[in-house]
Design a protein around this motif. Structure first.
Motif, short mmCIF file in Angstrom:
data_model
loop_
_atom_site.label_atom_id
_atom_site.label_comp_id
_atom_site.label_asym_id
_atom_site.label_seq_id
_atom_site.Cartn_x
_atom_site.Cartn_y
_atom_site.Cartn_z
N GLU A 58 -6.91 -0.31 -4.78
CA GLU A 58 -6.77 0.82 -3.87
C GLU A 58 -5.51 1.62 -4.13
OE1 GLU A 58 -9.24 -1.14 -0.12
OE2 GLU A 58 -7.28 -0.22 0.20
N GLY A 59 -4.60 1.06 -4.87
CA GLY A 59 -3.41 1.80 -5.24
C GLY A 59 -2.23 1.56 -4.31
N SER A 60 -1.08 1.86 -4.84
CA SER A 60 0.16 1.82 -4.06
C SER A 60 0.73 3.23 -4.05
CB SER A 60 1.18 0.87 -4.68
OG SER A 60 0.76 -0.48 -4.61
N TRP A 61 0.90 3.78 -2.84
CA TRP A 61 1.47 5.12 -2.71
C TRP A 61 2.98 5.01 -2.75
CZ3 TRP A 61 -1.53 9.43 -2.72
CH2 TRP A 61 -2.89 9.26 -2.46
N LEU A 62 3.58 5.58 -3.78
CA LEU A 62 5.03 5.48 -3.96
C LEU A 62 5.68 6.83 -3.69
CD1 LEU A 62 7.60 4.00 -4.98
CD2 LEU A 62 7.01 4.83 -7.27
N THR A 63 6.70 6.80 -2.85
CA THR A 63 7.51 8.00 -2.59
C THR A 63 8.95 7.69 -2.96
OG1 THR A 63 6.07 8.63 -0.75
CG2 THR A 63 8.22 9.72 -0.89
N LYS A 67 0.84 -1.20 0.00
CA LYS A 67 0.00 0.00 0.00
C LYS A 67 0.87 1.25 0.00
CE LYS A 67 -4.17 -1.89 2.16
NZ LYS A 67 -4.49 -2.50 0.88
N HIS A 68 2.00 1.18 0.65
CA HIS A 68 2.93 2.31 0.71
C HIS A 68 4.34 1.81 0.44
CE1 HIS A 68 -0.01 5.12 2.50
NE2 HIS A 68 -0.45 4.06 3.13
N LEU A 69 5.10 2.56 -0.32
CA LEU A 69 6.48 2.19 -0.62
C LEU A 69 7.32 3.45 -0.69
CD1 LEU A 69 8.59 0.08 -1.51
CD2 LEU A 69 7.84 0.45 -3.87
N VAL A 70 8.42 3.43 0.05
CA VAL A 70 9.39 4.51 -0.03
C VAL A 70 10.68 3.90 -0.58
CG1 VAL A 70 10.70 6.27 1.22
CG2 VAL A 70 8.37 5.69 1.95
N LYS A 86 2.81 -4.92 -6.97
CA LYS A 86 2.10 -6.13 -7.40
C LYS A 86 0.60 -5.90 -7.40
CE LYS A 86 5.71 -9.20 -5.70
NZ LYS A 86 6.26 -9.39 -7.06
N CYS A 87 -0.06 -6.58 -8.31
CA CYS A 87 -1.51 -6.45 -8.46
C CYS A 87 -2.08 -7.82 -8.76
CB CYS A 87 -1.82 -5.49 -9.61
SG CYS A 87 -3.57 -5.35 -10.01
N ALA A 145 3.93 9.11 -6.64
CA ALA A 145 2.52 9.21 -7.03
C ALA A 145 1.78 8.01 -6.47
CB ALA A 145 2.37 9.26 -8.55
N LEU A 146 0.48 7.99 -6.73
CA LEU A 146 -0.33 6.81 -6.45
C LEU A 146 -0.38 5.98 -7.73
CD1 LEU A 146 -2.37 5.28 -4.58
CD2 LEU A 146 -4.16 6.70 -5.62
N TYR A 147 0.00 4.71 -7.64
CA TYR A 147 -0.02 3.84 -8.80
C TYR A 147 -1.21 2.90 -8.66
CZ TYR A 147 4.30 5.85 -10.26
OH TYR A 147 5.23 6.77 -10.68
N LEU A 148 -2.08 2.98 -9.64
CA LEU A 148 -3.33 2.24 -9.61
C LEU A 148 -3.30 1.09 -10.60
CD1 LEU A 148 -5.72 5.30 -9.61
CD2 LEU A 148 -5.47 3.70 -7.72
#
Lengths: 117, 113
Positions: free
Chosen positions: A110-115, A9-12, A22-23, A87-90
């Motif tokens: 729900e997307g993966s929030w990438l920073t 869900k979140h990745l830095v 992954k999806c 960004a948010l990757y959907l």
């Protein structure tokens, strides 16, 4: 019902890292998509897979590499990203390709929030 | 160029007010039309969709939309908004010749209690 699951869900990540998003969907859908969404902006299409083959690449930089191992899974491999890639990757899927009169609807995860730091 | 326009970028309403968000598209052929909602920090959820038949479409949470072919419009309506309707709303179109969704720029709705 409709469910597209994305991890993490979140990745830095640093600019030199290699990571993957992954999806997964178990709706029997044969088309899968990656979108990128910046805050308060509409999603922008990146890639479309149809029957596990890459159908559309919207001129995405090669630091983003999609992979569709099977009809239920879609990965996005990330390497040497830039801070502006944060960004948010959907991920999304649809029963078939999207054409008018096809009756196909696209369903989003729900997307993966990438920073990228 | 083909496009989807949402003219209202930011709408602020008091609770119980009526809502109408505009959506216009520029494709000449057959289209499928959608409205999605994105609550703060959450994913896109389908509100309603139009493929064919009755041009007045009812969706979830009391929303409805009317397809007016002659005006190339698919406006979203709700008779009485609630604070929980605060969100981004995106109109989307997919056309016969296209193989992707074309999203509008989105409308940010803020409902004041």
């Amino acid at each position: 019902d409709t469910e597209v699951t994305q991890t993490p869900k979140h990745l830095v990540m640093g600019m030199t890292n290699k990571k993957s998003l992954k999806c997964e969907q178990h709706m029997g859908h044969r088309a899968m998509y990656w979108y990128k969404q910046k805050a308060k902006k509409p999603p922008e299409l990146m890639f479309v897979y149809s029957y596990e083959k890459l159908s559309i690449n919207e001129s995405v930089p090669s630091r983003f590499s999609p992979e569709c191992p099977n009809s239920s899974l879609l990965n996005l491999h990330l390497h040497a990203l830039q801070p502006e890639d944060s960004a948010l990757y959907l991920c999304a899927s649809s029963q078939g390709l999207l054409r008018a009169n096809s009756g196909n609807t696209i369903y989003f995860g729900e997307g993966s929030w990438l920073t990228v730091v | 160029a083909q496009s989807v326009s949402q003219h209202n970028h930011h709408v602020i309403l008091s609770e119980a007010a009526s809502l109408e968000l505009g959506c216009n598209y520029s494709y000449g052929g057959t289209v499928n039309l959608f409205w999605y909602v994105q609550y703060p920090g959450q994913h896109l959820q389908l509100l309603l969709k139009y493929f064919s038949g009755d041009p007045l479409v009812k969706g979830i949470k009391g929303f409805e939309a009317e397809f007016i072919k002659s005006k190339f419009s698919f406006n979203l309506r709700k008779p009485s908004v609630q604070w929980s309707d605060t969100a981004e709303y995106f109109c989307a179109v997919n056309a016969r010749t296209g193989n992707q969704f074309y999203f509008g720029t989105g409308t940010s709705l803020t409902v004041i209690p």
